[in-house]
Design a protein around this motif. Sequence first.
Motif, PDB file in Angstrom:
ATOM      1  N   SER A 148      25.928   4.512  17.979  1.00 47.61           N
ATOM      2  CA  SER A 148      26.468   4.558  16.656  1.00 47.61           C
ATOM      3  C   SER A 148      25.433   4.978  15.595  1.00 47.61           C
ATOM      4  CB  SER A 148      26.828   2.893  16.214  1.00 47.61           C
ATOM      5  OG  SER A 148      25.856   2.318  15.613  1.00 47.61           O
ATOM      6  N   SER A 149      26.154   5.074  14.374  1.00 46.44           N
ATOM      7  CA  SER A 149      25.007   5.656  13.310  1.00 46.44           C
ATOM      8  C   SER A 149      24.090   4.419  12.770  1.00 46.44           C
ATOM      9  CB  SER A 149      25.681   6.405  12.321  1.00 46.44           C
ATOM     10  OG  SER A 149      26.581   5.526  11.681  1.00 46.44           O
ATOM     11  N   LEU A 150      24.386   3.158  12.990  1.00 50.91           N
ATOM     12  CA  LEU A 150      24.077   2.008  12.263  1.00 50.91           C
ATOM     13  C   LEU A 150      22.133   1.931  12.593  1.00 50.91           C
ATOM     14  CD1 LEU A 150      24.619  -0.369  10.540  1.00 50.91           C
ATOM     15  CD2 LEU A 150      24.934  -1.570  12.578  1.00 50.91           C
ATOM     16  N   THR A 151      21.626   2.077  13.494  1.00 53.65           N
ATOM     17  CA  THR A 151      20.346   1.970  13.865  1.00 53.65           C
ATOM     18  C   THR A 151      19.526   3.192  13.253  1.00 53.65           C
ATOM     19  OG1 THR A 151      20.580   3.186  16.073  1.00 53.65           O
ATOM     20  CG2 THR A 151      20.663   0.622  15.816  1.00 53.65           C
ATOM     21  N   ALA A 152      20.377   3.993  12.561  1.00 57.78           N
ATOM     22  CA  ALA A 152      19.667   5.067  11.934  1.00 57.78           C
ATOM     23  C   ALA A 152      19.256   4.634  10.579  1.00 57.78           C
ATOM     24  CB  ALA A 152      20.392   6.374  11.652  1.00 57.78           C
ATOM     25  N   ARG A 153      19.801   3.576   9.999  1.00 58.02           N
ATOM     26  CA  ARG A 153      19.412   2.969   8.708  1.00 58.02           C
ATOM     27  C   ARG A 153      19.007   1.601   8.922  1.00 58.02           C
ATOM     28  NH1 ARG A 153      24.149   5.168   4.537  1.00 58.02           N
ATOM     29  NH2 ARG A 153      22.524   4.370   3.134  1.00 58.02           N
ATOM     30  N   SER A 154      19.127   0.926   9.866  1.00 49.73           N
ATOM     31  CA  SER A 154      19.008  -0.513  10.230  1.00 49.73           C
ATOM     32  C   SER A 154      17.938  -0.704  11.296  1.00 49.73           C
ATOM     33  CB  SER A 154      20.014  -0.993  10.473  1.00 49.73           C
ATOM     34  OG  SER A 154      20.890  -0.861   9.531  1.00 49.73           O
ATOM     35  N   ASP A 155      16.955  -1.886  10.935  1.00 50.97           N
ATOM     36  CA  ASP A 155      16.176  -2.359  12.167  1.00 50.97           C
ATOM     37  C   ASP A 155      17.134  -3.362  12.967  1.00 50.97           C
ATOM     38  OD1 ASP A 155      13.930  -1.247  11.417  1.00 50.97           O
ATOM     39  OD2 ASP A 155      12.953  -2.824  10.228  1.00 50.97           O
ATOM     40  N   LEU A 156      16.865  -3.700  14.049  1.00 57.25           N
ATOM     41  CA  LEU A 156      17.573  -4.693  14.773  1.00 57.25           C
ATOM     42  C   LEU A 156      16.676  -5.672  15.354  1.00 57.25           C
ATOM     43  CD1 LEU A 156      20.118  -5.427  16.699  1.00 57.25           C
ATOM     44  CD2 LEU A 156      19.350  -3.777  18.428  1.00 57.25           C
ATOM     45  N   LEU A 157      17.240  -7.038  15.071  1.00 54.66           N
ATOM     46  CA  LEU A 157      16.272  -8.251  15.231  1.00 54.66           C
ATOM     47  C   LEU A 157      17.281  -9.152  16.373  1.00 54.66           C
ATOM     48  CD1 LEU A 157      14.854  -9.402  11.999  1.00 54.66           C
ATOM     49  CD2 LEU A 157      13.991  -7.649  13.625  1.00 54.66           C
ATOM     50  N   PHE A 158      16.923  -9.359  17.446  1.00 56.97           N
ATOM     51  CA  PHE A 158      17.613 -10.246  18.492  1.00 56.97           C
ATOM     52  C   PHE A 158      16.982 -11.766  18.111  1.00 56.97           C
ATOM     53  CE2 PHE A 158      17.739  -6.314  20.604  1.00 56.97           C
ATOM     54  CZ  PHE A 158      19.252  -6.055  20.929  1.00 56.97           C
ATOM     55  N   VAL A 159      18.004 -12.710  18.374  1.00 53.95           N
ATOM     56  CA  VAL A 159      17.649 -13.979  18.233  1.00 53.95           C
ATOM     57  C   VAL A 159      18.410 -14.611  19.696  1.00 53.95           C
ATOM     58  CG1 VAL A 159      17.812 -16.308  17.108  1.00 53.95           C
ATOM     59  CG2 VAL A 159      17.575 -14.219  15.831  1.00 53.95           C
ATOM     60  N   PHE A 160      17.254 -15.109  20.548  1.00 54.88           N
ATOM     61  CA  PHE A 160      17.875 -15.519  22.026  1.00 54.88           C
ATOM     62  C   PHE A 160      17.526 -17.094  22.074  1.00 54.88           C
ATOM     63  CE2 PHE A 160      16.558 -11.063  22.969  1.00 54.88           C
ATOM     64  CZ  PHE A 160      17.816 -10.669  23.577  1.00 54.88           C
ATOM     65  N   PRO A 161      18.396 -17.722  22.876  1.00 55.90           N
ATOM     66  CA  PRO A 161      18.166 -19.116  23.063  1.00 55.90           C
ATOM     67  C   PRO A 161      16.900 -19.459  23.917  1.00 55.90           C
ATOM     68  CG  PRO A 161      20.441 -18.631  23.708  1.00 55.90           C
ATOM     69  CD  PRO A 161      19.632 -17.370  23.238  1.00 55.90           C
ATOM     70  N   SER A 162      16.642 -18.447  24.750  1.00 54.38           N
ATOM     71  CA  SER A 162      15.374 -18.181  25.593  1.00 54.38           C
ATOM     72  C   SER A 162      15.261 -16.865  26.068  1.00 54.38           C
ATOM     73  CB  SER A 162      15.373 -19.361  26.590  1.00 54.38           C
ATOM     74  OG  SER A 162      16.447 -19.075  27.641  1.00 54.38           O
ATOM     75  N   LYS A 163      14.182 -16.539  26.031  1.00 54.23           N
ATOM     76  CA  LYS A 163      13.915 -15.313  26.708  1.00 54.23           C
ATOM     77  C   LYS A 163      13.718 -15.050  27.892  1.00 54.23           C
ATOM     78  CE  LYS A 163      12.332 -12.131  24.002  1.00 54.23           C
ATOM     79  NZ  LYS A 163      11.201 -12.124  23.254  1.00 54.23           N
ATOM     80  N   THR A 164      14.259 -14.011  28.727  1.00 51.31           N
ATOM     81  CA  THR A 164      14.287 -13.691  30.055  1.00 51.31           C
ATOM     82  C   THR A 164      13.740 -12.307  30.287  1.00 51.31           C
ATOM     83  OG1 THR A 164      16.531 -12.827  30.107  1.00 51.31           O
ATOM     84  CG2 THR A 164      16.432 -15.271  30.502  1.00 51.31           C
ATOM     85  N   THR A 165      13.232 -12.389  31.685  1.00 54.12           N
ATOM     86  CA  THR A 165      12.645 -10.890  32.058  1.00 54.12           C
ATOM     87  C   THR A 165      13.806  -9.711  32.023  1.00 54.12           C
ATOM     88  OG1 THR A 165      10.944 -12.036  33.166  1.00 54.12           O
ATOM     89  CG2 THR A 165      11.327  -9.763  33.742  1.00 54.12           C
ATOM     90  N   ALA A 166      14.885 -10.482  32.485  1.00 53.14           N
ATOM     91  CA  ALA A 166      16.080  -9.320  32.601  1.00 53.14           C
ATOM     92  C   ALA A 166      16.482  -8.936  31.256  1.00 53.14           C
ATOM     93  CB  ALA A 166      17.117 -10.141  33.417  1.00 53.14           C
ATOM     94  N   PHE A 167      16.424  -9.848  30.351  1.00 53.44           N
ATOM     95  CA  PHE A 167      16.866  -9.241  29.039  1.00 53.44           C
ATOM     96  C   PHE A 167      15.841  -8.311  28.400  1.00 53.44           C
ATOM     97  CE2 PHE A 167      20.183 -12.841  27.682  1.00 53.44           C
ATOM     98  CZ  PHE A 167      20.952 -12.552  28.487  1.00 53.44           C
ATOM     99  N   ASP A 168      14.675  -8.552  28.658  1.00 54.16           N
ATOM    100  CA  ASP A 168      13.657  -7.914  28.156  1.00 54.16           C
ATOM    101  C   ASP A 168      13.590  -6.630  28.554  1.00 54.16           C
ATOM    102  OD1 ASP A 168      12.490  -9.747  26.556  1.00 54.16           O
ATOM    103  OD2 ASP A 168      10.874 -10.464  27.751  1.00 54.16           O
ATOM    104  N   ASN A 169      13.882  -6.442  30.119  1.00 57.84           N
ATOM    105  CA  ASN A 169      13.903  -5.070  30.651  1.00 57.84           C
ATOM    106  C   ASN A 169      15.154  -4.329  30.233  1.00 57.84           C
ATOM    107  OD1 ASN A 169      11.630  -5.630  32.147  1.00 57.84           O
ATOM    108  ND2 ASN A 169      12.527  -6.388  33.891  1.00 57.84           N
ATOM    109  N   ALA A 170      16.331  -5.070  30.034  1.00 58.68           N
ATOM    110  CA  ALA A 170      17.428  -4.306  29.456  1.00 58.68           C
ATOM    111  C   ALA A 170      17.387  -3.603  28.439  1.00 58.68           C
ATOM    112  CB  ALA A 170      18.681  -5.269  29.536  1.00 58.68           C
ATOM    113  N   ILE A 171      16.790  -4.322  27.538  1.00 61.15           N
ATOM    114  CA  ILE A 171      16.446  -3.722  26.058  1.00 61.15           C
ATOM    115  C   ILE A 171      15.478  -2.521  26.081  1.00 61.15           C
ATOM    116  CG2 ILE A 171      15.410  -4.371  23.754  1.00 61.15           C
ATOM    117  CD1 ILE A 171      16.336  -7.326  24.120  1.00 61.15           C
ATOM    118  N   LEU A 172      14.302  -2.813  26.810  1.00 59.35           N
ATOM    119  CA  LEU A 172      13.392  -1.691  26.724  1.00 59.35           C
ATOM    120  C   LEU A 172      13.937  -0.371  27.521  1.00 59.35           C
ATOM    121  CD1 LEU A 172      10.287  -3.708  28.263  1.00 59.35           C
ATOM    122  CD2 LEU A 172      10.501  -2.789  25.792  1.00 59.35           C
ATOM    123  N   GLN A 173      14.916  -0.743  28.506  1.00 61.64           N
ATOM    124  CA  GLN A 173      15.700   0.353  29.129  1.00 61.64           C
ATOM    125  C   GLN A 173      16.506   1.175  28.277  1.00 61.64           C
ATOM    126  OE1 GLN A 173      18.308  -0.791  32.339  1.00 61.64           O
ATOM    127  NE2 GLN A 173      17.753   1.138  33.621  1.00 61.64           N
TER     128      GLN A 173
END
Length: 347
Positions: free
Chosen positions: A39-64
């Motif tokens: 979408s066009s939203l991230t052309a004008r916005s930062d994105l901040l995630f709030v997780f109950p706990s961090k997991t390697t799978a989630f980290d890898n998915a975001i980086l991918q």
Amino acid sequence: MGTLYRRGTRAMNDVVVAHAVENLTLHELKLFIRLLYRSSLTARSDLLFVFPSKTTAFDNAILQENDSFSKLVTQYGEKLSGNESSQSQSGFDPTHFMKVGKESREPIWGKKSRGNFSEEFETELTRPSYGSVVGFEVEELDPENSLSGFLDHVPMSLRRWACYPMLLGRVRRNFKHVMLVDIKEMLLLGDPLGRVRGQSPESVLVKVVTQLGKHGRKSPEKNRQKLAHPGIVMGGSRGVRRVSNAMLTDIVRASMQHKKKSPVTESGLFNQLIGNDFVLKNVNLIVSTESMPEVSSLVGSNRKTGSYLFTTNYTMIRRGNSNLDVSSMVMKHICSFPIDSMVYSDC
């Protein structure tokens, strides 16, 4: 504090704060990110995630997804520079992510860069433009689990409200507009913040949806109840901070009153708050009754490909309780285009 997944190209005026609930799946996270990036939203916005706990799978998915997005911008940017069509039928338009001229303001996340930003597809007139991506655990924002003294079990749907005072307080001078969004419940297809950019800093927009009956069926028309949905809150930074602070106060008050009675629910408390003009007297509340459909209601002749998502004029939709495999349908559609199929590894 926090994990920097991607440093943006410049300081943004808006921020999307996306929270994950405990039962969020990897596929749900990836679909949310993928559609948001397209979408066009991230052309004008930062994105901040709030997780109950961090997991390697989630980290890898975001980086991918970050890597795929960068390749997508590069590939379509090169196509654009060759005077070819800028937008594919897959719904991705690279012109949103091309900024004319130079930017003077550095992103607030990460170390300051040295020298001018450069990419292979950058020209003298344009440069890539997109926001930073940062992740937080609730323990970083609410280290003492401040609601644990009032509730035996604090679900993420409630605890996230205890995270916002620290998070939004720290960035209050950096962003003009804020969106709070539930990753599991919502899919962002466009730029919903466009609805509030012309409003005052105290303005807050909430969406109303029709309450469903048992088994996900709509109640008879006369018995249907319209409820404000806590999964999407957006507006001026000052107004969103005031609403989030008031919501946290109401959670504490209700938990003390209902300690041995009915359980505290986010939706119930949120709707009580939205209906309390006195508590929100310093907020310019906008209650939108415009349709916010579920995925299942948009499915038509194109249900096998998922193209219905990219031909709708809606900027946001709800996943709902449908058994449709939305991720598979969307990817089947996206992967039908040459550039997109080369970019995404799961095509």
